[in-house]
Design a protein around this motif. Structure first.
Motif, PDB file in Angstrom:
ATOM      1  N   GLY A  40       6.116   3.590   1.502  1.00 63.29           N
ATOM      2  CA  GLY A  40       7.250   2.969   2.169  1.00 63.29           C
ATOM      3  C   GLY A  40       8.496   2.944   1.304  1.00 63.29           C
ATOM      4  N   ASN A  41       8.324   2.667   0.002  1.00 65.79           N
ATOM      5  CA  ASN A  41       9.443   2.643  -0.948  1.00 65.79           C
ATOM      6  C   ASN A  41       9.305   3.827  -1.906  1.00 65.79           C
ATOM      7  N   GLY A  42       9.038   4.990  -1.323  1.00 65.36           N
ATOM      8  CA  GLY A  42       8.699   6.170  -2.114  1.00 65.36           C
ATOM      9  C   GLY A  42       9.777   6.616  -3.071  1.00 65.36           C
ATOM     10  N   SER A  43      11.045   6.523  -2.671  1.00 63.44           N
ATOM     11  CA  SER A  43      12.143   6.986  -3.535  1.00 63.44           C
ATOM     12  C   SER A  43      12.221   6.157  -4.815  1.00 63.44           C
ATOM     13  N   PHE A  44      11.947   4.828  -4.686  1.00 60.96           N
ATOM     14  CA  PHE A  44      11.968   3.966  -5.874  1.00 60.96           C
ATOM     15  C   PHE A  44      10.855   4.355  -6.842  1.00 60.96           C
ATOM     16  N   TRP A  45       9.640   4.516  -6.311  1.00 63.85           N
ATOM     17  CA  TRP A  45       8.518   4.840  -7.184  1.00 63.85           C
ATOM     18  C   TRP A  45       8.633   6.245  -7.754  1.00 63.85           C
ATOM     19  N   MET A  46       9.280   7.151  -7.000  1.00 65.78           N
ATOM     20  CA  MET A  46       9.529   8.495  -7.527  1.00 65.78           C
ATOM     21  C   MET A  46      10.484   8.425  -8.714  1.00 65.78           C
ATOM     22  N   ALA A  47      11.504   7.569  -8.605  1.00 59.21           N
ATOM     23  CA  ALA A  47      12.455   7.394  -9.703  1.00 59.21           C
ATOM     24  C   ALA A  47      11.762   6.816 -10.938  1.00 59.21           C
ATOM     25  N   VAL A  48      10.866   5.839 -10.707  1.00 62.86           N
ATOM     26  CA  VAL A  48      10.102   5.249 -11.817  1.00 62.86           C
ATOM     27  C   VAL A  48       9.216   6.313 -12.456  1.00 62.86           C
ATOM     28  N   TYR A  49       8.556   7.097 -11.608  1.00 67.99           N
ATOM     29  CA  TYR A  49       7.648   8.163 -12.069  1.00 67.99           C
ATOM     30  C   TYR A  49       8.387   9.164 -12.949  1.00 67.99           C
ATOM     31  N   GLN A  50       9.581   9.584 -12.516  1.00 77.58           N
ATOM     32  CA  GLN A  50      10.318  10.617 -13.241  1.00 77.58           C
ATOM     33  C   GLN A  50      11.017  10.070 -14.482  1.00 77.58           C
ATOM     34  N   SER A  51      11.580   8.867 -14.383  1.00 77.35           N
ATOM     35  CA  SER A  51      12.352   8.327 -15.497  1.00 77.35           C
ATOM     36  C   SER A  51      11.469   7.799 -16.623  1.00 77.35           C
ATOM     37  N   SER A  52      10.264   7.327 -16.272  1.00 76.11           N
ATOM     38  CA  SER A  52       9.380   6.752 -17.289  1.00 76.11           C
ATOM     39  C   SER A  52       9.025   7.771 -18.362  1.00 76.11           C
ATOM     40  N   GLU A  53       8.767   9.022 -17.940  1.00 76.74           N
ATOM     41  CA  GLU A  53       8.390  10.038 -18.918  1.00 76.74           C
ATOM     42  C   GLU A  53       9.559  10.402 -19.828  1.00 76.74           C
ATOM     43  N   THR A  54      10.792  10.337 -19.296  1.00 76.56           N
ATOM     44  CA  THR A  54      11.975  10.631 -20.111  1.00 76.56           C
ATOM     45  C   THR A  54      12.178   9.561 -21.163  1.00 76.56           C
ATOM     46  N   ILE A  55      12.092   8.304 -20.746  1.00 76.18           N
ATOM     47  CA  ILE A  55      12.300   7.185 -21.670  1.00 76.18           C
ATOM     48  C   ILE A  55      11.262   7.211 -22.783  1.00 76.18           C
ATOM     49  N   VAL A  56      10.007   7.430 -22.408  1.00 72.83           N
ATOM     50  CA  VAL A  56       8.918   7.465 -23.392  1.00 72.83           C
ATOM     51  C   VAL A  56       9.137   8.601 -24.398  1.00 72.83           C
ATOM     52  N   SER A  57       9.533   9.769 -23.908  1.00 72.22           N
ATOM     53  CA  SER A  57       9.681  10.945 -24.772  1.00 72.22           C
ATOM     54  C   SER A  57      10.724  10.730 -25.860  1.00 72.22           C
TER      55      SER A  57
END
Length: 400
Positions: A40-57
Motif C-alpha cells: 500500500g505504501n510501496g513508494s516509501f518502502w522502496m525509497a527506504v530499500y534503495q537509500s539504506s544501502e547507500t547510507i550504509v556504504s
C-alpha cells in the motif's frame, strides 16, 4: 603477451564468479522491488530499500579498504559471498510473511555492508592473480559479461519469479552467491602482498591513504576527475527515462538497447588495447564521449528521426565503457598494493556521495523533458575533460 595457464584459470574463475554474482544481484533486486511495489505504501518502502544501502556504504567502505590492505583479500571476498548467500536462503526459508517487509530491508542493509567490505578487496585482488599488464584484459572481459547480463538478467529474473515464485527466486539468489564464493576460494594467488607489520589505528590507516594520494598527484587527479564525471553522469541517468518526452514515444526503450550495445562494444574494443592508457588519454575519452551527447538534440530537431540520437547514445556509452575499464585498470596498475584497498574505498565512497548530489542538482537546474539537456551535459563533459587535461599537463611540468 597472452595470459599464461594459471592466469587463464584465475580469469575464468573470476569472470564466472562475477557473472553469477551479478545475476544474483539482479534477481534479488527484481524480486524485492516487485514485492515492495505491491504494498500500500510501496513508494516509501522502496525509497527506504534503495537509500539504506547507500547510507550504509558511505560508512562501511573505508572499513572494507582497511581490511583489504591488512588481511587476505581472497578470503575477504569468498567469506562475504558465502555469508550473503546464507542470508538470502534464510530470508527465503525461515522468515514468516508477517516479518518479510522488515527482513527484506534488514537483509538488504546486511548485503550492503558485505558488499562494502568485499568490493575494495575484489578490485585489489586483480594484482595478485594476473600480471599487471593483463589486468586491462581481465577488466574488459568482466565488463563484456556485465553488459550481457545487464540485458539478459532482468528478463531471466522475471521468468524465474513468475514461474517459480519469489521464495524460489531468493533461494536461487542465495545459491548464486555461494557458488560465486566457492569459485573465488579456488583462485590461485600468484603474487603475494605482505600486510603491514606496524599496528595503527583505523583512523591512521585512512589518513595514510589520503597522504599517499596527495603525494601521488596523477592518481589523485584521475580519481577527482572520475568523481566529477560521476556527478555529471548522474544528470544523464536522471533525464534518460524521460527520453520519450524529449524525443519520440518509444525513445527510452531504444536508448536502453543502445546503451547496452555501446557498453558491450566498448568492452570488446577495450580488450584490443594492448597497453595501459595514460591519464591524458582517459581525459580525452570523456571529451570525445561528450560530443555525440551534445549533438543528438540538434540531429533530432533537424531530421525528426530517432536513428541519429540512437547512434549518439551508442557512441556515448561506447566511450563511457572504455573509460570505466581503463580507469579501473589505471588504478589497479598504478596504485601501490600497500594502499590499493583503501584507494578503492575512497573511489567508491566518492561515487556514492557524488551521484546522489548530481541527481538532485540536475533535477533542480534542468527541465528533464527537454532534449536540450543532452547538449548541456555533453558540453559539460567535454569542458571538464579539457580542464582536467590542462591541470594534468601543468602538474607534469611541475614534476619535471
Amino acid at each position: 603477451m597472452k595470459l599464461n595457464e594459471r592466469e587463464l584459470a584465475n580469469t575464468v574463475k573470476l569472470v564466472t564468479s562475477n557473472s553469477i554474482s551479478k545475476l544474483g544481484d539482479i534477481l534479488f533486486d527484481y524480486v524485492n522491488s516487485v514485492w515492495l511495489s505491491k504494498l500500500g505504501n510501496g513508494s516509501f518502502w522502496m525509497a527506504v530499500y534503495q537509500s539504506s544501502e547507500t547510507i550504509v556504504s558511505v560508512f562501511v567502505n573505508f572499513i572494507g579498504g582497511i581490511l583489504s590492505d591488512t588481511k587476505q583479500r581472497k578470503s575477504i571476498i569468498w567469506i562475504c559471498d558465502i555469508i550473503a548467500g546464507l542470508l538470502c536462503i534464510a530470508l527465503a526459508v525461515f522468515v514468516p510473511s508477517i516479518w518479510l517487509l522488515y527482513a527484506i530491508i534488514a537483509v538488504n542493509i546486511a548485503l550492503s555492508v558485505l558488499s562494502s567490505i568485499r568490493d575494495p578487496a575484489y578490485k585489489a585482488v586483480f594484482g595478485e592473480i594476473v600480471r599487471k599488464e593483463q589486468i586491462g584484459r581481465v577488466n574488459s572481459l568482466l565488463e563484456s559479461c556485465k553488459q550481457t547480463i545487464k540485458v539478459a538478467g532482468p528478463v531471466l529474473a522475471m521468468v524465474i519469479a513468475k514461474f517459480f515464485g519469489s521464495k524460489m527466486a531468493l533461494l536461487l539468489d542465495g545459491l548464486t552467491f555461494i557458488i560465486s564464493g566457492l569459485l573465488i576460494r579456488q583462485l590461485d594467488i600468484l603474487f603475494e602482498t605482505e600486510p603491514p607489520v606496524a599496528k595503527q589505528s583505523n583512523f591512521s590507516k585512512i589518513k595514510d591513504a589520503f597522504k599517499y594520494l596527495l603525494a601521488e598527484k596523477n592518481i589523485l587527479i584521475v580519481i577527482v576527475f572520475a568523481s566529477v564525471i560521476n556527478f555529471i553522469l548522474a544528470g544523464y541517468e536522471l533525464i534518460l527515462p524521460f527520453a520519450s518526452f524529449a524525443f519520440s514515444k518509444n525513445a527510452y526503450a531504444f536508448f536502453l538497447t543502445a546503451e547496452s550495445v555501446g557498453g558491450l562494444l566498448g568492452a570488446v574494443a577495450s580488450n584490443l588495447i594492448r597497453k595501459e592508457l595514460s591519464s591524458k588519454y582517459l581525459f580525452w575519452i570523456i571529451a570525445v564521449a561528450g560530443l555525440p551527447l551534445a549533438v543528438m538534440s540538434l540531429l533530432y530537431q533537424v531530421s525528426h528521426w530517432l536513428f541519429g540520437p540512437i547512434i549518439c547514445i551508442t557512441l556515448f556509452n561506447f566511450c563511457v565503457s572504455v573509460f570505466n575499464i581503463q580507469f579501473m585498470t589505471y588504478i589497479q596498475t598504478n596504485a601501490d598494493m600497500t594502499y590499493i584497498g583503501r584507494v578503492f574505498s575512497i573511489v567508491f565512497t566518492a561515487a556514492i556521495i557524488f551521484v546522489p548530489l548530481g541527481s538532485f542538482f540536475f533535477q533542480f537546474v534542468m527541465d528533464v523533458k527537454d532534449s536540450v539537456d543532452y547538449l548541456w551535459l555533453g558540453g559539460l563533459l567535454t569542458f571538464v575533460a579539457g580542464l582536467a587535461s590542462v591541470i594534468y599537463s601543468l602538474n607534469q611540468r611541475r614534476a619535471e
